[in-house]
Design an enzyme around this catalytic site. Structure first.
Site, PDB file in Angstrom:
ATOM      1  N   THR A  43       0.813  -1.218   0.000  1.00 30.98           N
ATOM      2  CA  THR A  43       0.000   0.000   0.000  1.00 30.98           C
ATOM      3  C   THR A  43       0.845   1.265   0.000  1.00 30.98           C
ATOM      4  O   THR A  43       0.444   2.291  -0.560  1.00 30.98           O
ATOM      5  CB  THR A  43      -0.940  -0.011   1.225  1.00 30.98           C
ATOM      6  OG1 THR A  43      -1.890  -1.051   1.037  1.00 30.98           O
ATOM      7  CG2 THR A  43      -1.680   1.299   1.398  1.00 30.98           C
ATOM      8  N   TYR A  57      -8.140   0.368  -3.640  1.00 37.43           N
ATOM      9  CA  TYR A  57      -7.100   1.016  -4.467  1.00 37.43           C
ATOM     10  C   TYR A  57      -6.170  -0.053  -5.033  1.00 37.43           C
ATOM     11  O   TYR A  57      -6.247  -1.227  -4.659  1.00 37.43           O
ATOM     12  CB  TYR A  57      -6.315   2.019  -3.609  1.00 37.43           C
ATOM     13  CG  TYR A  57      -5.789   1.412  -2.335  1.00 37.43           C
ATOM     14  CD1 TYR A  57      -4.560   0.756  -2.313  1.00 37.43           C
ATOM     15  CD2 TYR A  57      -6.537   1.440  -1.158  1.00 37.43           C
ATOM     16  CE1 TYR A  57      -4.101   0.158  -1.168  1.00 37.43           C
ATOM     17  CE2 TYR A  57      -6.078   0.841   0.003  1.00 37.43           C
ATOM     18  CZ  TYR A  57      -4.858   0.195  -0.006  1.00 37.43           C
ATOM     19  OH  TYR A  57      -4.408  -0.408   1.125  1.00 37.43           O
ATOM     20  N   SER A  90       1.704  -7.784  -0.600  1.00 32.49           N
ATOM     21  CA  SER A  90       2.482  -8.672   0.274  1.00 32.49           C
ATOM     22  C   SER A  90       1.820 -10.017   0.532  1.00 32.49           C
ATOM     23  O   SER A  90       2.463 -10.926   1.042  1.00 32.49           O
ATOM     24  CB  SER A  90       2.856  -7.969   1.574  1.00 32.49           C
ATOM     25  OG  SER A  90       1.793  -7.945   2.481  1.00 32.49           O
ATOM     26  N   THR A 123       1.684  -4.217   4.297  1.00 30.85           N
ATOM     27  CA  THR A 123       1.578  -4.453   5.740  1.00 30.85           C
ATOM     28  C   THR A 123       1.050  -5.851   6.086  1.00 30.85           C
ATOM     29  O   THR A 123       1.229  -6.306   7.210  1.00 30.85           O
ATOM     30  CB  THR A 123       0.642  -3.404   6.388  1.00 30.85           C
ATOM     31  OG1 THR A 123      -0.657  -3.510   5.809  1.00 30.85           O
ATOM     32  CG2 THR A 123       1.188  -2.003   6.224  1.00 30.85           C
ATOM     33  N   ASP A 124       0.413  -6.508   5.111  1.00 36.61           N
ATOM     34  CA  ASP A 124      -0.258  -7.769   5.458  1.00 36.61           C
ATOM     35  C   ASP A 124       0.689  -8.875   5.916  1.00 36.61           C
ATOM     36  O   ASP A 124       0.349  -9.656   6.815  1.00 36.61           O
ATOM     37  CB  ASP A 124      -1.097  -8.263   4.264  1.00 36.61           C
ATOM     38  CG  ASP A 124      -2.308  -7.358   4.023  1.00 36.61           C
ATOM     39  OD1 ASP A 124      -2.621  -6.537   4.905  1.00 36.61           O
ATOM     40  OD2 ASP A 124      -2.933  -7.469   2.950  1.00 36.61           O
ATOM     41  N   LYS A 196       0.386  -7.347  12.994  1.00 35.98           N
ATOM     42  CA  LYS A 196      -0.671  -6.462  12.508  1.00 35.98           C
ATOM     43  C   LYS A 196      -1.949  -6.811  13.270  1.00 35.98           C
ATOM     44  O   LYS A 196      -2.378  -7.970  13.276  1.00 35.98           O
ATOM     45  CB  LYS A 196      -0.852  -6.655  10.999  1.00 35.98           C
ATOM     46  CG  LYS A 196      -1.834  -5.680  10.387  1.00 35.98           C
ATOM     47  CD  LYS A 196      -1.868  -5.770   8.862  1.00 35.98           C
ATOM     48  CE  LYS A 196      -2.823  -4.714   8.312  1.00 35.98           C
ATOM     49  NZ  LYS A 196      -2.897  -4.715   6.845  1.00 35.98           N
ATOM     50  N   GLU A 317      -1.307 -28.283  28.190  1.00 31.14           N
ATOM     51  CA  GLU A 317      -2.551 -28.899  27.704  1.00 31.14           C
ATOM     52  C   GLU A 317      -2.300 -30.243  27.023  1.00 31.14           C
ATOM     53  O   GLU A 317      -3.234 -31.014  26.803  1.00 31.14           O
ATOM     54  CB  GLU A 317      -3.237 -27.949  26.714  1.00 31.14           C
ATOM     55  CG  GLU A 317      -3.642 -26.598  27.298  1.00 31.14           C
ATOM     56  CD  GLU A 317      -4.692 -26.734  28.388  1.00 31.14           C
ATOM     57  OE1 GLU A 317      -5.551 -27.628  28.270  1.00 31.14           O
ATOM     58  OE2 GLU A 317      -4.621 -25.966  29.365  1.00 31.14           O
TER      59      GLU A 317
END
Ligand code: SIN
Length: 360
Positions: A43, A57, A90, A123-124, A196, A317
């Protein structure tokens, strides 16, 4: 052993700092640091049809030179050069891209005329690339990942200020030896801890459990803490001879998830499975036999959690000793996948892999 390693890291960092200081003292005037910007898309390099378009976009359309030209202020903090590493969204980042990028970063940082590197990124999956680089970069020089939540054409686009701060940080003495950093929205986060957390907010990057390492204050990086985990110059991982990363899949647990995904990964020939369990990494009774069968086939099983913060307790666990499983400590599943893939380039010994998960 650990003390010797720390001493070595300190010596390496001091050498890099001494070089920075010597350069600053040249001819009585400060010489600006040389910062290389490696652009990969996302982006931050996106464009929309109007200034109010912040959804829908096109990503990865603006080239590295245009990104730098949009921030003439960069010239006041660094001598910047740009290189277009990739031009992608990304979500299309692959381990092939990572290996290529990691090698290029190491090549550049070995040069005397490069003091730091900024990687612009979508950013992903930014946190994944940052953590990969944190484990494979062989230098104490700063490496800073940066992206943006608004495209370059948006009102109040965050990319230009983020890029400025990232370049400032990458050329700073403060960032030397801190491992790979993520600098967005004025915050400095460590590659290991940051994730993120929001699909669209500007302050999406957070280190949920541990908090940021520092922040950009009045044009200066200020660090409040450092990462205690091995990274960069202390890392045992070396990608020079790695042609491809071993395949590792993530199985996401939810009510009624059963064994289908585990068996499919196993049949597909993965070398490792990260189980993103519920709560403290719990495994449902229906899924357990499939994980045990996968382990019996030689697949390494790492128990992580889908919760988003907190450590998975070994033998909590699940009886990991009996099942020969590994726990991810507090690494999120997508980062546990990266560490497991790199671990598998060196060993299939689960005790060794568990050690790595407690050290990196
Ligand atoms: C991407 O990750 O490439 C798109 C989203 C973004 O950069 O914010």
């Amino acid at each position: 052993m650990h003390t010797r390693r720390l001493a070595l890291v300190t010596v390496v960092s001091l050498l890099v700092l001494a070089t920075h200081a010597a350069l600053a003292g040249q001819a009585g005037q400060a010489r600006l640091p040389n910062v290389m910007i490696l652009a990969t898309g996302g982006t931050i390099a996106g464009t929309g049809p109007t200034s109010t378009t912040t959804v829908g976009y096109a990503v990865a359309t603006v080239g590295v030179q245009a990104l730098m030209d949009a921030v003439p202020e960069l010239k006041s903090v660094a001598t910047v050069r740009g290189e277009q590493a990739f031009q992608i969204a990304s979500e299309n980042m692959t381990s092939e891209h990572w290996l290529k990028l990691g090698r290029r970063v190491n090549e550049l940082l070995a040069q005397d005329d490069v003091d730091g590197i900024v990687v612009t990124h979508g950013t992903d999956t930014l946190e994944e690339t940052a953590y990969f680089l944190n484990l494979v970069v062989k230098s104490a020089k700063p490496v800073v990942l940066v992206g943006a939540m608004r495209p370059s054409t948006a009102l109040s686009a965050d990319g230009p200020m983020n890029l400025f701060n990232a370049a400032l940080l990458a050329g700073s003495r403060e960032a030397v030896g801190q491992g790979v950093l993520v600098c967005m929205n004025d915050q400095i986060n460590g590659a290991r801890d940051v994730t993120k957390t929001n699909t669209s907010d500007l302050d999406t990057f957070r280190s949920r459990e541990l908090g940021p390492l520092g922040s950009m204050k009045a044009g200066k990086p200020v660090f409040y803490r450092t990462s205690t985990r091995r990274h960069t110059t202390q890392s045992e991982f070396d990608i020079r001879d790695v042609k491809e990363l071993p395949r590792v899949g993530i199985v996401y647990a939810y009510a009624d998830y059963g064994r289908v995904a585990i068996e499919a990964f196993s049949a597909a020939g993965v070398k490792g499975i990260v189980h993103a369990g519920v709560g403290n990494g719990s495994v449902a009774i229906d899924a357990r036999p499939a994980l045990v069968a996968a382990r019996a086939r030689g697949i390494i099983i790492v128990r992580s959690s889908r919760v988003g913060s907190g450590a998975v307790a070994r033998n909590g666990e699940v009886n990991d000793d009996a099942a020969d499983f590994v726990v991810a400590d507090n690494l999120n599943p997508q980062k546990a996948r990266i560490l497991l893939a790199l671990a598998l380039t060196r060993t299939t010994d689960t005790r060794e892999i568990q050690r790595m998960f407690y050290q990196y």
